[in-house]
Design an enzyme around this catalytic site. Structure first.
Site, short mmCIF file in Angstrom:
data_model
loop_
_atom_site.label_atom_id
_atom_site.label_comp_id
_atom_site.label_asym_id
_atom_site.label_seq_id
_atom_site.Cartn_x
_atom_site.Cartn_y
_atom_site.Cartn_z
N ASP A 143 0.83 -1.22 0.00
CA ASP A 143 0.00 0.00 0.00
C ASP A 143 0.86 1.26 0.00
OD1 ASP A 143 0.99 -0.19 2.62
OD2 ASP A 143 -0.96 0.05 3.59
N GLU A 144 2.17 1.10 0.29
CA GLU A 144 3.03 2.29 0.44
C GLU A 144 3.22 3.03 -0.89
OE1 GLU A 144 6.39 1.77 3.09
OE2 GLU A 144 5.39 0.12 4.10
N LYS A 186 9.05 -0.07 -5.36
CA LYS A 186 7.90 -0.98 -5.53
C LYS A 186 6.92 -0.39 -6.55
CE LYS A 186 6.99 -4.34 -3.71
NZ LYS A 186 7.32 -5.78 -3.99
P1 NAD Z 1 11.39 -9.94 3.37
O1 NAD Z 1 12.40 -8.86 3.30
O2 NAD Z 1 11.11 -10.61 4.67
O3 NAD Z 1 11.76 -11.10 2.34
C1 NAD Z 1 12.24 -10.85 1.04
C2 NAD Z 1 12.85 -12.14 0.51
O4 NAD Z 1 13.28 -11.88 -0.84
C3 NAD Z 1 14.07 -12.61 1.29
O5 NAD Z 1 13.98 -14.00 1.54
C4 NAD Z 1 15.23 -12.28 0.37
O6 NAD Z 1 16.32 -13.19 0.52
C5 NAD Z 1 14.59 -12.41 -1.00
N1 NAD Z 1 15.28 -11.62 -2.04
C6 NAD Z 1 15.73 -10.34 -1.93
N2 NAD Z 1 16.30 -9.97 -3.09
C7 NAD Z 1 16.20 -11.03 -3.94
C8 NAD Z 1 16.59 -11.25 -5.29
N3 NAD Z 1 17.21 -10.30 -6.01
N4 NAD Z 1 16.31 -12.44 -5.86
C9 NAD Z 1 15.69 -13.42 -5.15
N5 NAD Z 1 15.31 -13.28 -3.86
C10 NAD Z 1 15.56 -12.09 -3.27
O7 NAD Z 1 10.04 -9.31 2.77
P2 NAD Z 1 8.52 -9.63 3.12
O8 NAD Z 1 8.10 -8.78 4.26
O9 NAD Z 1 8.33 -11.10 3.18
O10 NAD Z 1 7.82 -9.05 1.82
C11 NAD Z 1 7.60 -9.88 0.68
C12 NAD Z 1 6.94 -9.05 -0.42
O11 NAD Z 1 5.72 -8.50 0.05
C13 NAD Z 1 7.79 -7.85 -0.86
O12 NAD Z 1 7.66 -7.73 -2.25
C14 NAD Z 1 7.16 -6.66 -0.15
O13 NAD Z 1 7.33 -5.48 -0.88
C15 NAD Z 1 5.71 -7.09 -0.11
N6 NAD Z 1 4.91 -6.55 1.00
C16 NAD Z 1 5.39 -6.64 2.29
C17 NAD Z 1 4.60 -6.16 3.34
C18 NAD Z 1 5.05 -6.27 4.77
O14 NAD Z 1 4.39 -5.71 5.67
N7 NAD Z 1 6.13 -6.98 5.09
C19 NAD Z 1 3.35 -5.58 3.07
C20 NAD Z 1 2.91 -5.50 1.74
C21 NAD Z 1 3.70 -6.00 0.72
P1 TYD Z 2 7.98 -0.90 9.86
O1 TYD Z 2 7.66 -2.14 10.62
O2 TYD Z 2 9.39 -0.61 9.49
O3 TYD Z 2 7.05 -0.91 8.57
P2 TYD Z 2 6.74 0.28 7.47
O4 TYD Z 2 7.75 1.34 7.61
O5 TYD Z 2 6.86 -0.46 6.18
O6 TYD Z 2 5.34 0.74 7.77
O7 TYD Z 2 7.43 0.33 10.70
C1 TYD Z 2 6.08 0.40 11.10
C2 TYD Z 2 5.85 1.73 11.77
O8 TYD Z 2 6.59 1.74 13.02
C3 TYD Z 2 6.40 2.90 10.99
O9 TYD Z 2 5.53 4.02 11.17
C4 TYD Z 2 7.75 3.20 11.61
C5 TYD Z 2 7.54 2.79 13.05
N1 TYD Z 2 8.74 2.28 13.76
C6 TYD Z 2 9.09 2.79 15.01
O10 TYD Z 2 8.42 3.71 15.55
N2 TYD Z 2 10.20 2.28 15.64
C7 TYD Z 2 10.97 1.30 15.08
O11 TYD Z 2 11.99 0.90 15.69
C8 TYD Z 2 10.57 0.76 13.80
C9 TYD Z 2 11.39 -0.32 13.15
C10 TYD Z 2 9.45 1.28 13.19
#
Ligand code: NAD
Ligand code: TYD
Length: 354
Positions: free
Chosen positions: A133-134, A162
């Site tokens: 959503d970012e 993204k």
């Molecule tokens: P993460 O950072 O935990 O995992 C990313 C994975 O991708 C890792 O295992 C890493 O080794 C692998 N990776 C990185 N670069 C690579 C490359 N060049 N080739 C192959 N593998 C590679 O991320 P996540 O939180 O699991 O997020 C997964 C996806 O979901 C991302 O695309 C992120 O943008 C999206 N997303 C995440 C969130 C969230 O809250 N975490 C929310 C919405 C969307």
């Molecule tokens: P984060 O988990 O990094 O996710 P995103 O930036 O993708 O939303 O952060 C979630 C929220 O928490 C964000 O507003 C930043 C804040 N935050 C803190 O206040 N302290 C921290 O140490 C971290 C890692 C995040």
């Protein structure tokens, strides 16, 4: 088989585990194993022939082409990315490399493979791109939640990279006809979350007696979704989504960061009371704000519910309780993940904020 990229990361690994739990279809898991990739998460699949792990880069066209051919892949789900906003501020280069250039190379390998398919295999093929959503930027307190028609207004190097990848996926559909689907999800939390992100960081710092760092005034709002609900949304979109469409995924759980941290502290006060009788909330520490910090994210997930019937199973209250319990029950995973690379990051990032 399906090809999952980034399947050793937080959401990808949860997806692979859930997929193989409920489904006979095999998974090829292509992951570069950056600091965020952790094979220990997938230890239960070690002797499962339905899971083929390949260490490699989504930007390696030759490798991706070979895997697509060899396993006659019917769908690709692209999780692989650099995903942490703070890291993107310290060093945006890797974000451009993987999220933009990597996605471009992946799309090109997939396009060549899909072009050569015929008949039913070609018609049934899908490329599902997992996004955030970012990309929509930030909301004021009174703005309506992000819908699929909101403008893209990314503010961080992470969200900009993204957004760029989403545009490439869109263009590969409109120009070349590639059968794509895109999901834009809100903040996830749950098991196997790497403790650089707010929720796991706070749980683990609280237990270790360390400060709980709140950026700025702690009133920034995120819309939290339990990771298993994100996985079920992706399965739904993969099975029934309309080609070329984007679907917002969220749980209607807007919370200010400070409230999230207080909730975690009070759950821990009950499940693991401190010996000295003080509450975990006393560890809360205000630190310097993130540059360009987005104030509020909120997702309007009505399209996904209306068109495909998806709804989240967890509320924030049920999901956060399960998550805290999971971290208490999985100390092995935690201690493995908090060694090495991660410690250096903590020093570099928080060392000059206090
Ligand atoms: P993460 O950072 O935990 O995992 C990313 C994975 O991708 C890792 O295992 C890493 O080794 C692998 N990776 C990185 N670069 C690579 C490359 N060049 N080739 C192959 N593998 C590679 O991320 P996540 O939180 O699991 O997020 C997964 C996806 O979901 C991302 O695309 C992120 O943008 C999206 N997303 C995440 C969130 C969230 O809250 N975490 C929310 C919405 C969307
Ligand atoms: P984060 O988990 O990094 O996710 P995103 O930036 O993708 O939303 O952060 C979630 C929220 O928490 C964000 O507003 C930043 C804040 N935050 C803190 O206040 N302290 C921290 O140490 C971290 C890692 C995040």
């Amino acid at each position: 088989m399906i090809l999952v990229t980034g399947g050793a990361g937080f959401i990808g690994a949860n997806f692979v585990l859930d997929w193989l739990n409920g489904n006979g279809e095999g998974v090829i898991n292509l992951d570069k194993l950056t600091y965020a990739g952790n094979l220990q998460t997938l230890a239960s699949l070690e002797s499962d022939p339905r899971h083929v792990f390949v260490q490699g880069d989504i930007g390696d066209r030759e490798l991706v082409s070979r895997l697509l051919q060899e396993y006659q892949v019917r769908a690709v789900i692209n999780f692989a990315a650099e995903s942490h906003v703070d890291r993107s501020i310290h060093g945006p280069g890797e974000f451009i490399q993987t999220n933009v250039v990597g996605t471009f190379n992946l799309l090109e390998a997939v396009r060549a493979y899909w072009n050569a398919l015929e008949g039913e295999a070609k018609a049934a093929f899908r490329f599902l791109h997992v996004s955030t959503d970012e990309v929509y930027g930030t909301l004021s307190a009174t703005d309506a939640p992000f819908s699929e028609s909101n403008r893209y207004e990314p503010n961080s190097p992470y969200s900009a990279s993204k957004a760029a990848s989403d545009h490439l996926v869109r263009a590969w559909h409109h120009t070349y006809g590639l059968p794509v689907l895109t999901t834009n999800c809100s903040n996830n939390y749950g098991p196997y979350h790497f403790p650089e992100k707010l929720i796991p960081l706070v749980i683990l710092n609280a237990l270790a007696g360390k400060p709980l760092p709140i950026y700025g005034d702690g009133q920034q709002i995120r819309d939290w979704l339990y990771v298993k609900d994100h996985c079920s949304a992706i399965r739904t979109v993969l099975a029934q989504g309309r080609l070329g469409e984007t679907y917002n995924v969220g749980g209607w759980n807007e919370k200010a960061n400070l409230d999230v941290v207080h909730t975690i502290c009070s759950i821990l006060d009950t499940l693991r009371p401190k010996a000295d009788g003080t509450g975990y909330a006393e560890q809360i520490t205000y630190v310097q704000d993130r540059p360009g910090h987005d104030r509020r994210y909120a997702i309007d997930a009505r399209k996904l519910e209306r068109e495909l019937g998806w709804k989240p199973a967890e509320t924030f209250e049920s999901g956060i309780r399960k998550t805290v319990q999971w971290y208490l029950d999985n100390q092995d995973w935690v201690s493995n993940v908090t060694s090495g690379n991660y410690r250096q990051w903590l020093e570099q990032h928080y060392g000059n904020k206090a």
